[in-house]
Scaffold this motif. Sequence first.
Motif, PDB file in Angstrom:
ATOM      1  N   THR A 131       0.841  -1.203   0.000  1.00  0.00           N
ATOM      2  CA  THR A 131       0.000   0.000   0.000  1.00  0.00           C
ATOM      3  C   THR A 131       0.875   1.251   0.000  1.00  0.00           C
ATOM      4  OG1 THR A 131      -0.245  -0.168   2.412  1.00  0.00           O
ATOM      5  CG2 THR A 131      -2.016  -1.087   1.068  1.00  0.00           C
ATOM      6  N   ASP A 132       2.015   1.211   0.694  1.00  0.00           N
ATOM      7  CA  ASP A 132       2.948   2.350   0.659  1.00  0.00           C
ATOM      8  C   ASP A 132       3.460   2.600  -0.755  1.00  0.00           C
ATOM      9  OD1 ASP A 132       2.711   2.848   3.355  1.00  0.00           O
ATOM     10  OD2 ASP A 132       4.668   2.001   3.911  1.00  0.00           O
ATOM     11  N   GLY A 137      -4.065  -0.893  -3.771  1.00  0.00           N
ATOM     12  CA  GLY A 137      -4.773   0.337  -3.447  1.00  0.00           C
ATOM     13  C   GLY A 137      -5.299   0.331  -2.026  1.00  0.00           C
ATOM     14  N   THR A 138      -5.274   1.476  -1.371  1.00  0.00           N
ATOM     15  CA  THR A 138      -5.805   1.557  -0.011  1.00  0.00           C
ATOM     16  C   THR A 138      -7.314   1.295   0.011  1.00  0.00           C
ATOM     17  OG1 THR A 138      -6.056   3.953  -0.219  1.00  0.00           O
ATOM     18  CG2 THR A 138      -3.995   3.138   0.746  1.00  0.00           C
ATOM     19  N   ASP A 139      -7.963   1.459  -1.140  1.00  0.00           N
ATOM     20  CA  ASP A 139      -9.398   1.192  -1.224  1.00  0.00           C
ATOM     21  C   ASP A 139      -9.701  -0.172  -1.840  1.00  0.00           C
ATOM     22  OD1 ASP A 139      -8.549   1.745  -3.777  1.00  0.00           O
ATOM     23  OD2 ASP A 139     -10.233   3.052  -4.290  1.00  0.00           O
ATOM     24  N   ALA A 140      -8.692  -1.046  -1.909  1.00  0.00           N
ATOM     25  CA  ALA A 140      -8.868  -2.363  -2.527  1.00  0.00           C
ATOM     26  C   ALA A 140      -9.829  -3.223  -1.708  1.00  0.00           C
ATOM     27  CB  ALA A 140      -7.517  -3.074  -2.632  1.00  0.00           C
ATOM     28  N   HIS A 186      -5.851  -0.602   9.996  1.00  0.00           N
ATOM     29  CA  HIS A 186      -5.135   0.609  10.416  1.00  0.00           C
ATOM     30  C   HIS A 186      -3.682   0.616   9.938  1.00  0.00           C
ATOM     31  CE1 HIS A 186      -4.670   4.157  12.963  1.00  0.00           C
ATOM     32  NE2 HIS A 186      -3.512   3.655  13.363  1.00  0.00           N
ATOM     33  N   TYR A 187      -2.969  -0.469  10.194  1.00  0.00           N
ATOM     34  CA  TYR A 187      -1.541  -0.502   9.872  1.00  0.00           C
ATOM     35  C   TYR A 187      -1.255  -1.040   8.476  1.00  0.00           C
ATOM     36  CZ  TYR A 187      -1.032   0.713  14.725  1.00  0.00           C
ATOM     37  OH  TYR A 187      -1.128   1.372  15.936  1.00  0.00           O
ATOM     38  N   GLY A 188      -2.269  -1.649   7.850  1.00  0.00           N
ATOM     39  CA  GLY A 188      -2.128  -2.033   6.455  1.00  0.00           C
ATOM     40  C   GLY A 188      -2.560  -0.936   5.502  1.00  0.00           C
ATOM     41  N   ASN A 189      -3.048   0.175   6.075  1.00  0.00           N
ATOM     42  CA  ASN A 189      -3.520   1.325   5.291  1.00  0.00           C
ATOM     43  C   ASN A 189      -4.667   0.940   4.361  1.00  0.00           C
ATOM     44  OD1 ASN A 189      -1.870   3.258   6.409  1.00  0.00           O
ATOM     45  ND2 ASN A 189      -0.271   3.076   4.861  1.00  0.00           N
ATOM     46  N   ALA A 223       9.838  -7.026  -5.486  1.00  0.00           N
ATOM     47  CA  ALA A 223      10.872  -6.012  -5.278  1.00  0.00           C
ATOM     48  C   ALA A 223      10.519  -5.111  -4.098  1.00  0.00           C
ATOM     49  CB  ALA A 223      11.051  -5.182  -6.545  1.00  0.00           C
ATOM     50  N   ALA A 224       9.242  -4.744  -3.979  1.00  0.00           N
ATOM     51  CA  ALA A 224       8.822  -3.870  -2.883  1.00  0.00           C
ATOM     52  C   ALA A 224       8.988  -4.559  -1.532  1.00  0.00           C
ATOM     53  CB  ALA A 224       7.370  -3.438  -3.087  1.00  0.00           C
TER      54      ALA A 224
END
Length: 304
Positions: A131-132, A137-140, A186-189, A223-224
């Motif tokens: 998500t970062d 997507g944060t709205d996924a 919260h922490y996974g955004n 990679a991320a």
Amino acid sequence: MEMNAKVFIDGEVGTTGLQIRDRLLGRNDISLISLPADRRKDASARADAFAAADVAILCLPDDAAREAAAICEALPTRLIDASTAHRVNPNWVFGFPELGAGQRAAIAGAKRVSNPGCYSTCAIALLRPLTDAGLVGTDADLSIFGISGYTGGGKAMIAEFEKGETNGSFVYATTQHHKHMPEVMHYGNLAHAPIFVPAVGHYAQGMIVQIPLHTSRAVEIQAALTAHYAGSQFVTVRPLGQAQARENPQALNNSNMLELSVLGDAASGRVVLSAVLDNLGKGASGAAVQNLNIMLGLEEGAGL
């Protein structure tokens, strides 16, 4: 560094408390404060133990953890809470050092640290770097599947399995109100709660959590994750394409390790993110000891 720090485990005879105690016994940089069996629920004895401790670790049900935190409010005692009670409380630091830049330093300086849940450690470890990076997507709208050993259910479930009262694995939390979801969001955004399908396996300990994605960006995802956890002592990312015929949830038992993988078939747009840990290790007591070491300025892997 605090030499010979005094540590009180409130709830030391529970599953997590016993595991933490075992990891701390014999260390010459830690002195354990322990109450006799007949005084473990005595309010005065507990208050004295809190006052004498440099750090207290709460291995209690949520309401009892809140009460213990209130007792310690006026004390200099630092707290690690292994319950769900404070995980999204802004006054508590989330105890996943690998979450991102600055998290380890925040834990080191914190008076109040909330230990993550086992399922959420896996899910957040997979999701937060993505998500970062904008790869998820944060709205996924996501689905998460997980299976844990029965020790994750505490004393009652352990007794149920070990007495043979439960004969097989089962899925639970089908009403979609699992206690770990607020911290995953919260922490996974994440803006929306994932559909979460947890299961209990007919084995003692070990956990696997998997998140399916419709994407062809497996190389970027790999990679991320690799970049995010580069140099981590306890989180590893398996090389892309190392799927096994059977992914084993017990592969990291009796360790504080967390292993992440990118599986599936990117060519067809079907990728599965996978995380494995010991639900009693990095998923609970091991994480608490790791956080304790950080808070005390000790070597992060001591006792692990």
